[in-house]
Write a protein that holds these residues in place. Structure first.
Motif, short mmCIF file in Angstrom:
data_model
loop_
_atom_site.label_atom_id
_atom_site.label_comp_id
_atom_site.label_asym_id
_atom_site.label_seq_id
_atom_site.Cartn_x
_atom_site.Cartn_y
_atom_site.Cartn_z
N ARG A 1 -6.30 2.82 -3.62
CA ARG A 1 -5.04 2.30 -3.08
C ARG A 1 -3.80 2.77 -3.83
NH1 ARG A 1 -2.28 -1.61 -5.10
NH2 ARG A 1 -1.72 -2.56 -3.13
N ARG A 2 -3.98 3.34 -5.04
CA ARG A 2 -2.83 3.72 -5.85
C ARG A 2 -2.22 5.04 -5.37
NH1 ARG A 2 -1.69 0.89 -10.59
NH2 ARG A 2 0.14 2.22 -10.55
N PHE A 3 -1.36 4.94 -4.36
CA PHE A 3 -0.68 6.12 -3.81
C PHE A 3 0.10 6.87 -4.89
CE2 PHE A 3 3.12 7.93 -1.62
CZ PHE A 3 2.47 8.85 -0.83
N GLU B 1 -8.39 -4.72 5.03
CA GLU B 1 -9.45 -3.93 5.66
C GLU B 1 -9.86 -2.72 4.81
OE1 GLU B 1 -10.99 -4.80 8.49
OE2 GLU B 1 -9.71 -6.58 8.69
N HIS B 2 -9.15 -2.49 3.72
CA HIS B 2 -9.42 -1.35 2.82
C HIS B 2 -9.32 -0.01 3.54
CE1 HIS B 2 -11.71 -4.66 0.59
NE2 HIS B 2 -10.55 -4.49 0.01
N ILE B 3 -8.13 0.25 4.06
CA ILE B 3 -7.87 1.51 4.76
C ILE B 3 -6.66 2.17 4.10
CG2 ILE B 3 -7.40 2.61 7.00
CD1 ILE B 3 -8.14 -0.19 8.25
N PHE B 4 -6.80 3.46 3.82
CA PHE B 4 -5.71 4.23 3.19
C PHE B 4 -5.55 5.52 3.99
CE2 PHE B 4 -4.31 7.68 0.52
CZ PHE B 4 -3.36 7.14 -0.33
N ASP C 1 9.00 1.66 -5.47
CA ASP C 1 7.68 1.07 -5.27
C ASP C 1 7.00 1.74 -4.08
OD1 ASP C 1 7.69 -0.72 -7.31
OD2 ASP C 1 8.47 -2.40 -6.11
N PRO C 2 5.71 2.13 -4.25
CA PRO C 2 5.02 2.74 -3.11
C PRO C 2 4.91 1.75 -1.95
CG PRO C 2 3.76 3.01 -5.14
CD PRO C 2 4.86 2.05 -5.44
N GLN C 3 5.25 2.18 -0.77
CA GLN C 3 5.10 1.38 0.45
C GLN C 3 4.89 2.35 1.62
OE1 GLN C 3 9.10 -0.09 1.82
NE2 GLN C 3 9.62 0.28 -0.32
#
Ligand code: A8S
Length: 188
Positions: free
Chosen positions: A50-52, A101-104, A70-72
Motif C-alpha cells: 500500500r505504500r505508494f 478490499e486490499h486493492i492497489f 500525503d499520498p492519495q
C-alpha cells in the motif's frame, strides 16, 4: 478488442474470475497476470504493497521515490530506476488504494522508458499455507507494445520485472513475519 480473463483459485479450491484483473486490451497492447504465494499474513504484506511513496521497500530495481504531499488517489510519484535497465526514471499515478478490499492500482504517466500506457493492479487475499496465515498476491497489467517489439517480447520483459518484484515482496514479508514470530517468543 479482447479481455484478459484471469482465474483465481480460492483457498477452498473453488475458482472464480476476478473481474479486477480483466483489462481492456487493444490490438497494439499486451496484458497478463502473475500470482505469488507468500508465507506471511495479509496485514503485513498489505503494509508493504500500500505504500505508494515507498516502492523501494520491496521493488529491487527502484533506488528512490519522491511524492509531494500525503499520498492519495491521483498522487504522482517520481521513481528513480537502478542502473543496468533501459530506463532511469518513471512517473506514476496512484489510481486506486482500497485498504478494506486490499486493492492497489497505478498507471505510468511519464518517464524515460519504453512502457507507454502501462497500468497495473495488485490484489492481496488471505490463504492458508502449511496451516498458517499466508497471502496470495495477484498482479496484472496492460501496456502498449513498443514500435519494433512483438507482444511476446513485451510481455516477457514486463513479466520478468514483475516476477522479481513479487519474489522480493515475498522475501521481505517472510523475513518480517519471522521477526514478529521470534519477538513474540521473546515475550513469553
Ligand atoms: C512496477 C512495474 C514495472 C516497472 C518498470 C513493470 C520500470 O520501473 C523498470 C524498467 C523499465 O524499463 C520501465 O510495478 C520502468 O514497478 C524497472 C522504469 C517503468
Amino acid at each position: 478488442m479482447v479481455t484478459n480473463d484471469y482465474i483465481i483459485v480460492n483457498g477452498d479450491g473453488s475458482e472464480s474470475v476476478n473481474i479486477l484483473h480483466k483489462h481492456e486490451v487493444h490490438d497494439h497492447q499486451c496484458s497478463s497476470a502473475l500470482v505469488k504465494h507468500i508465507k506471511a499474513p495479509v496485514p503485513l504484506v498489505w503494509s508493504l504493497v500500500r505504500r505508494f511513496d515507498q516502492p523501494q521497500k520491496y521493488k529491487p530495481f527502484i533506488s528512490q521515490c519522491i511524492v509531494n504531499g500525503d499520498p492519495q488517489i491521483g498522487s504522482v510519484r517520481e521513481v528513480n530506476v537502478r542502473s543496468g535497465l533501459p530506463a532511469t526514471t518513471s512517473t506514476e499515478r496512484l489510481e486506486l488504494l482500497d485498504d478494506e478490499e486490499h486493492i492497489f492500482s497505478m498507471r505510468i504517466v511519464g518517464g524515460d522508458h519504453r512502457l507507454k500506457n502501462y497500468s497495473s493492479i495488485m490484489t492481496v487475499h488471505p490463504e492458508v499455507i502449511d496451516g498458517r496465515p499466508g497471502t496470495l498476491v495477484t498482479e496484472s497489467f496492460v501496456v502498449d507494445v513498443p514500435d519494433g517489439n512483438t507482444k511476446d517480447e513485451t510481455c516477457f520483459f514486463v513479466e520478468a520485472l514483475i516476477k522479481c518484484n513479487l519474489k522480493s515482496l515475498a522475501d521481505v514479508s517472510e523475513r518480517l513475519a519471522v521477526l514478529d514470530w521470534t519477538e513474540s517468543i521473546d515475550r513469553i
